[in-house]
Design a protein around this motif. Structure first.
Motif, PDB file in Angstrom:
ATOM      1  N   GLN A  96       0.801  -1.218   0.000  1.00 32.77           N
ATOM      2  CA  GLN A  96       0.000   0.000   0.000  1.00 32.77           C
ATOM      3  C   GLN A  96       0.837   1.272   0.000  1.00 32.77           C
ATOM      4  O   GLN A  96       0.385   2.307  -0.497  1.00 32.77           O
ATOM      5  N   ALA A  97       2.042   1.203   0.544  1.00 35.17           N
ATOM      6  CA  ALA A  97       2.879   2.412   0.613  1.00 35.17           C
ATOM      7  C   ALA A  97       3.162   2.996  -0.772  1.00 35.17           C
ATOM      8  O   ALA A  97       2.982   4.206  -0.983  1.00 35.17           O
ATOM      9  N   PRO A  98       3.595   2.195  -1.772  1.00 31.92           N
ATOM     10  CA  PRO A  98       3.801   2.769  -3.108  1.00 31.92           C
ATOM     11  C   PRO A  98       2.518   3.319  -3.715  1.00 31.92           C
ATOM     12  O   PRO A  98       2.560   4.321  -4.443  1.00 31.92           O
ATOM     13  N   VAL A  99       1.369   2.669  -3.429  1.00 28.37           N
ATOM     14  CA  VAL A  99       0.090   3.159  -3.960  1.00 28.37           C
ATOM     15  C   VAL A  99      -0.224   4.530  -3.382  1.00 28.37           C
ATOM     16  O   VAL A  99      -0.638   5.450  -4.106  1.00 28.37           O
ATOM     17  N   PHE A 100      -0.020   4.682  -2.076  1.00 26.38           N
ATOM     18  CA  PHE A 100      -0.284   5.973  -1.437  1.00 26.38           C
ATOM     19  C   PHE A 100       0.624   7.060  -2.012  1.00 26.38           C
ATOM     20  O   PHE A 100       0.175   8.162  -2.341  1.00 26.38           O
ATOM     21  N   LEU A 101       1.920   6.732  -2.142  1.00 22.87           N
ATOM     22  CA  LEU A 101       2.870   7.699  -2.693  1.00 22.87           C
ATOM     23  C   LEU A 101       2.535   8.016  -4.152  1.00 22.87           C
ATOM     24  O   LEU A 101       2.657   9.168  -4.591  1.00 22.87           O
ATOM     25  N   GLY A 102       2.111   6.977  -4.908  1.00 20.16           N
ATOM     26  CA  GLY A 102       1.727   7.199  -6.297  1.00 20.16           C
ATOM     27  C   GLY A 102       0.512   8.105  -6.408  1.00 20.16           C
ATOM     28  O   GLY A 102       0.480   9.011  -7.249  1.00 20.16           O
ATOM     29  N   LEU A 103      -0.493   7.858  -5.569  1.00 25.95           N
ATOM     30  CA  LEU A 103      -1.686   8.700  -5.587  1.00 25.95           C
ATOM     31  C   LEU A 103      -1.341  10.127  -5.184  1.00 25.95           C
ATOM     32  O   LEU A 103      -1.832  11.090  -5.787  1.00 25.95           O
ATOM     33  N   TYR A 104      -0.500  10.267  -4.169  1.00 28.69           N
ATOM     34  CA  TYR A 104      -0.089  11.600  -3.720  1.00 28.69           C
ATOM     35  C   TYR A 104       0.573  12.363  -4.872  1.00 28.69           C
ATOM     36  O   TYR A 104       0.273  13.544  -5.102  1.00 28.69           O
ATOM     37  N   HIS A 105       1.453  11.678  -5.599  1.00 25.60           N
ATOM     38  CA  HIS A 105       2.147  12.337  -6.709  1.00 25.60           C
ATOM     39  C   HIS A 105       1.184  12.683  -7.843  1.00 25.60           C
ATOM     40  O   HIS A 105       1.241  13.788  -8.402  1.00 25.60           O
ATOM     41  N   VAL A 106       0.287  11.745  -8.195  1.00 24.91           N
ATOM     42  CA  VAL A 106      -0.652  11.989  -9.297  1.00 24.91           C
ATOM     43  C   VAL A 106      -1.580  13.152  -8.956  1.00 24.91           C
ATOM     44  O   VAL A 106      -1.811  14.046  -9.793  1.00 24.91           O
ATOM     45  N   LEU A 107      -2.105  13.172  -7.737  1.00 19.47           N
ATOM     46  CA  LEU A 107      -3.003  14.260  -7.338  1.00 19.47           C
ATOM     47  C   LEU A 107      -2.264  15.589  -7.278  1.00 19.47           C
ATOM     48  O   LEU A 107      -2.803  16.636  -7.658  1.00 19.47           O
TER      49      LEU A 107
END
Length: 317
Positions: free
Chosen positions: A107-118
């Motif tokens: 989940q950590a990469p998903v959270f970081l990925g979402l943070y970057h995309v947003l």
């Protein structure tokens, strides 16, 4: 740099926005909010099997805790022997401690990925990792799988009057980029939406920790590390969510709330399923004994016969 994370995350978000945008309108703030929440649900569904194993691992850990405590007492002065015996105990009982960390690691990469995309929907900032685009250039530049039209839709979207791509601490220079897309929001309007989400996320984190610790021993923790971890889960992590909430855009806060709500429900559903599976062997054994028992009024049959056929008489002297 992490395009292998950014593109899948943005693709899932894009899919759900198109789905809810078709019902509510592409520029609708609720459509974007639901897209973020269902991104959470999609990821968590993909992780269900891993989480199931994580909960099994936690239960095995609790069952083995008395034997682990005994090993620690027995080999208190010999760390090497204690580690060897601990690994042997875990191997004998099929216990893999790394399974407990897999959901977090995924989940950590998903959270970081979402943070970057947003964050990349508004690239007008000049801070760390921000290209400092002009509002016009930002609105005309695609964001991974999102087209320039999608970027403009995201900037236009409002949730109770606040852009979901804004945070309480967003500087005025970045808020100015919303001028052509629904108007420049005020910090008060952003705070009115962000603060309740921060409180919900913090409380949900606390109650999830309480539910996770509920099955453990209620006796005071003798192990200082266990006591520290318990306090971290119950108090430090929830307070951390509250403290960092003012720096997170509303969409990320929606992600945290959706993730916490899913976790709370998932813990109860999976725990109940494991309890049912654990009770199955005992139930089957009872049913086998009932099936093998003679019916009322029927004389039980002795299936054990002498191995040698007729019984031999003993010799008399």
């Amino acid at each position: 740099m992490l395009d292998f994370v950014y593109y899948p995350v943005s693709a899932i978000l894009w899919f759900w926005h198109k789905a809810f945008g078709a019902l509510l309108g592409p520029d609708n703030g609720l459509a974007w909010a639901l897209a973020v929440v269902f991104l959470v649900f999609t990821v968590r569904i993909l992780l269900l099997r891993i989480v199931f194993e994580q909960i099994r691992t936690a239960r095995r850990m609790r069952e083995l805790q008395p034997r682990i405590d005994a090993l620690r007492k027995t080999y208190a002065g010999d760390r090497r022997r204690e580690a060897i015996e601990m690994r042997k105990l875990q191997k004998d009982h099929g216990f893999d401690p790394w399974k407990g960390y897999l959901p977090i690691l995924v989940q950590a990469p998903v959270f970081l990925g979402l943070y970057h995309v947003l964050r990349s929907f508004n690239r007008t900032g000049t801070g760390w990792g921000q290209p400092g685009m002009s509002p016009e250039a930002n609105a005309a530049t695609p964001n991974y799988v999102f087209s320039a039209t999608d970027v403009q839709s995201f900037l236009t979207a409002r949730l109770f009057g606040a852009p979901i791509s804004a945070a309480i601490t967003t500087p005025d220079s970045m808020l100015a980029s919303f001028a052509s897309f629904g108007g420049i929001p005020t910090t008060a309007a952003i705070a009115a939406v962000a603060i309740p989400l921060m409180l919900i996320a913090g409380l949900a984190t606390h109650f999830n920790a309480r539910a996770s610790l509920a099955g453990q021993n209620s006796e005071p923790a003798v192990d200082s590390q266990a006591a520290i971890m318990k306090n971290l889960m119950l108090w430090v992590f929830p307070l951390g969510v509250l403290a960092s909430g003012s720096f997170l855009v509303i969409a990320i806060l929606l992600y945290l709330v959706g993730n916490s709500v899913w976790t709370y429900g998932q813990q109860h559903v999976i725990s109940a399923r494991i309890d049912r599976q654990k009770a199955l062997p005992a139930t089957s054994a009872v049913e086998r004994r009932v099936a093998a028992a003679p019916r009322p009024g029927v004389r039980p049959v002795n299936s054990k016969k002498p191995a040698g056929g007729k019984k031999r008489r003993g010799r008399t002297k």
